[in-house]
Design an enzyme around this catalytic site. Structure first.
Site, short mmCIF file in Angstrom:
data_model
loop_
_atom_site.label_atom_id
_atom_site.label_comp_id
_atom_site.label_asym_id
_atom_site.label_seq_id
_atom_site.Cartn_x
_atom_site.Cartn_y
_atom_site.Cartn_z
N HIS A 39 0.84 -1.20 0.00
CA HIS A 39 0.00 0.00 0.00
C HIS A 39 0.87 1.24 0.00
O HIS A 39 2.09 1.14 0.13
CB HIS A 39 -0.98 -0.01 1.18
N ASP A 78 0.94 -8.39 10.28
CA ASP A 78 1.00 -7.09 10.96
C ASP A 78 0.82 -7.27 12.48
O ASP A 78 -0.13 -7.91 12.93
CB ASP A 78 -0.14 -6.23 10.38
N HIS A 125 -5.12 -0.42 11.84
CA HIS A 125 -4.55 -1.73 12.12
C HIS A 125 -5.48 -2.52 13.02
O HIS A 125 -5.95 -2.01 14.03
CB HIS A 125 -3.19 -1.59 12.82
#
Lengths: 555, 555
Positions: B69, B194, B367
């Site tokens: 991204h 992540d 997130h």
């Protein structure tokens, strides 16, 4: 009647270095003499003091200094102030018994023994020229915390100091709300109140609630436990000791200020340690991991603190490993977040588990929350509100709380350092700005702190600057190229003198060798070490204190 | 079959500069090419890149670069990497359409136009040597965020990129959970996930919940409103625009990256602006305060950002005053807390009200929280877990979440930058360390970024160091003493050359004059300005880039 003047020299628009001049009829009482710790970009600076130039011409007018409690941001500037103003020119310093014991210990280190330090009990009336001074017992994260009432014929100024309304303090003595209410009934002219936690809704949790949570956390730990908190938080240390004792663990105190404060606390009866519980740090390794609790300095991630060195696997007595638990029984002071996070992360990298106040209630703030600030306002019912001890945001929010309890907005004064509030029979207003600001201290550990120079911004340029670039190997930390030494503006030394440069190179090489031997590898720590060694050497050699900027390059 | 190697060059043990080398059969796919912003103690440094020395000898083995991204910590290093490795030696860069548009804009600024940038749709299969590459649509705080699946004959590596499982994203397209489940059913060998919010319990709030809260906050504002957020958070900007439109306010975009990203977003249809709503910043003062919303850069307190300049009353178009409201629709990235707090406090000092995510739900993280990380683990059911994108603490906690969903602890690999994970038919293990670390960029704005030098720690000493001490008046910021100029180690310039020193003094005086005229008074800003002017001048004159350390002393 003359006007009453309240001039904050520190603590407004910032968190730290609290210092306030209260003046009436040409006479002065100074309330608190604090310092602040430097931020990461103040390279080569160890302490920040309030600029107290205002007092230099007024020394003869000072009736005394009152210290609300023993924290560095209220007491830490005392030695520097006495040295600069002359220790015999201040009639006396007043405060609670523990506060004065901490002041004495601090002044002893600076060989300052001429100024009388007077223990004051809450309720005693002390005459200081046109002022009648009284201390009121409060609760905070250090024993013997006091509010100060200064009464003149015009009225009473109440400086709260740091406080919370803890209904169940560890020593069983809550804040003296009835005396506060009495003062309020008799009429308080100006309330100068703590703003630290005005942004937190509700009431702060009680200190005595922390102990059971510590014991609960400890009971789930299988390896060694390291607890870090402020060394001055004597009731917290007591609770750690109690939790350790309950679980059959020995306690080791690590870090100079931790040992010092526990000693003072024991002498004054604020802390009780069961016979045989304490363990000298060098004997930690003789006990199994599950039988040891270490209480350590370093809760703020300070560069050379015990905990930071443990996190870098660089502490002489405590080597942490997989399975150990580190409990942060403190929260970062604003500005220290990065250093604390870095320390926490290194501990995880070693394999430790880390418990912070986000994970379990192992900390309680020493500053009252919004409802406590409102309670203070309602008890004291001041004519004017002058929020202290906070950045501009907190001062603004403190003003909102005052309005919420019915104080008119024109009776609320949102100030800043150097801006005096003047009160007389006609009302209150801000007067013209006085000098205020920061003085930097390069607190190199020279053995003799009396040699350490105060340095304000002016002096930075007067003493020159001094840059050393050291090149070390990334593999083993050894010096791999001759240091580059640059100095400019050092009086009588404008042209680098080859012999001096050679000597400085030797100092750098010796420092780096020592660091390599001790496996100090982190750039920050190396730079700190180089800075200290170089500054000491340069002072020794030149009797000058240029700004020292060590730059370490790894190749 | 040969071994699969996954080598993180950045993003582990830190937040930022994500870059991962995936190798099979001697061929390489590079996933993400990010950078990090410097911390306060890295004086004179503008950007930090991952050390990609490992790739220098392997350039011919690179099949392509995939960017998950368009955030700087995943894309920002691309120009530097292409320049250093040779832009024609990389076959192509792959990513979603917006990501590639942002890459193109970035490369254009660096005059790098030789490397093909390929828009990839989710689900497309791209052959990259021994790898089959597929992007999977995810939700995050920027559109076109993708996970990357790289399949070899040994199995599939899934790099999640940054993600949350937003069930109601602003564009109506949630993450492709069914494709993730399918990959899981077919068997994923390694999940590189992540870790940013593994320490937050539960599920993250949806982005589309922010809009109504913004409108609610706006509706209570009487003066001007300034909203600051990340310029790349296009859906957030859309929601600010919608809330402004709903309340009849015009919108001005302030800050270069804000205008640039909104332009790109409009071109690609990610953002819709009602006709006539936008206001050029220079016309803000033509409208009454209650008719204006300013969307500004500076949510991280960046030194020369639009909001920081407003907070210092130093922005050419927007002068804030009592009654204005500043909304922080973003939270500080770890390490930026101090700069953000300082900005907030200056805004309060001006008299603005400040609303942050602590006061109202005006921000949602991009997130996923702990339950989303578990959901990812359960969807993908990987053989091995390799937590990415987090400091050591988060990597450790990510491992705990994996164990909580039933993954064996010996299948969880807690890594660090430079430590490759090797997987073959016998199992997975860490192999020998490869070179990794930081490269510093001195991103002086020279007009032509191609002139800006990369600098790693090695080069710091090679290029020398350069210290300028400027002395300015505290009253008006004017220079009051000739600057001190010190340089050492600059090749061919070891002995200061008087003419050069004179010229440098002129540059310093000119910078300070300009700063005094523009009323730039804050030391940080002054130092930044001096640094930029001096570095540009020195490069111009010497074609060298010594480290530039400006020291401003106020007297």
């Amino acid at each position: 009647m003359s006007a009453l003047r309240i001039l904050p020299l520190g603590g407004l628009g910032e968190i730290g270095k609290n210092m306030t001049v209260v003046e009436y009829d040409g006479r002065i009482v100074l309330v608190d003499v604090g310092l602040r710790f430097p931020t990461a970009d103040m390279m080569g600076i160890d302490l920040v003091l309030p600029d107290f130039a205002y007092l230099r011409d007024r020394v003869d007018d000072i009736e005394g200094i009152v210290v609300t409690h023993g924290h560095e941001d209220h007491l830490g500037c005392l030695p520097w102030l006495l040295r600069e103003l002359g220790e015999t020119s201040i009639p006396a310093v007043y405060g609670g018994r523990l506060t004065m014991a901490m002041a004495r210990s601090k002044l002893d280190e600076h060989k300052l023994r001429e100024t009388p330090l007077e223990d004051v009990k809450p309720g005693e009336q002390i005459d200081l020229g046109p002022f009648s001074m009284e201390l009121i017992h409060m609760t905070h994260s250090i024993p013997d915390s006091m509010a100060v009432a200064l009464t003149t014929e015009l009225g009473t100024v109440l400086v709260t100091g740091d406080y919370k309304f803890d209904q169940t303090p560890v020593d069983g003595v809550p804040a003296d709300v009835s005396r506060l209410a009495e003062l309020g009934r008799d009429g308080v002219l100006v309330l100068c109140g703590d703003s630290t936690n005005v942004d937190r809704p509700g009431f702060s949790p009680s200190e005595s609630g922390v102990g059971p949570h510590l014991e609960d956390v400890f009971s789930r730990c299988e390896g060694r436990i390291v607890v870090t908190s402020f060394a001055s938080n004597i009731h917290r240390v007591q609770q750690v000791i109690d939790a350790a004792a309950a679980l059959g663990r020995k306690v080791a105190l690590v870090g100079r200020s931790m040992r010092k404060n526990v000693n003072i606390g024991r002498q004054l009866g604020h802390i009780e340690v069961p016979e045989g519980l304490l363990l000298p740090p060098r004997e930690i390794d003789d006990f199994p991991d599950h039988k040891v609790v270490v209480i350590s300095t370093g809760s703020q991630g300070e560069p050379l603190s015990a905990l930071r060195r443990m996190a870098h696997r660089d502490h002489p007595q405590v080597e942490l490993h997989n399975g150990d638990t580190v409990v942060f029984s403190a929260t970062p002071i604003p500005g220290n977040e990065r250093a604390v996070n870095e320390t926490v992360d290194r501990l995880y990298h070693i394999g430790c588990d880390v418990i912070t106040a986000r994970d379990a209630p192992v900390h309680a703030s020493g500053h009252g929350y919004a409802e406590e600030v409102k309670l203070m306002l309602n008890l004291v019912r001041p004519r004017y509100v002058f929020p202290f001890h906070g950045d501009h945001k907190r001062i603004h929010l403190h003003g909102q709380l005052a309005e919420a309890v019915g104080i008119e907005s024109d009776a609320i004064f949102k100030g800043e350092n150097g801006l005096p509030l003047e009160v007389d029979e006609r009302g209150a207003r801000f007067a013209a700005h006085e000098q205020s600001g920061m003085i930097f201290v390069d607190g190199v550990d020279l053995g003799d702190p009396a040699d350490v120079a105060l340095r304000d911004r002016r002096m930075l340029s007067a003493d020159g600057i001094f840059v050393v670039v050291a090149t070390v190997s990334e593999q083993d930390g050894e010096s791999v190229a001759p240091p580059e030494v640059i100095f400019r503006g050092v009086p009588a030394q404008d042209e680098p003198d080859d012999a001096l440069v050679d000597e400085i190179c030797d100092v750098v090489e010796a420092s780096l060798d020592r660091a390599a031997r001790d496996e100090i590898r982190e750039i920050d720590l190396l730079q700190q070490l180089l800075h200290d060694d170089l500054a000491a050497f340069v002072y020794e050699r030149l009797r000058r204190r240029p700004m020292v900027l060590p730059v370490v390059v790894e190749v």
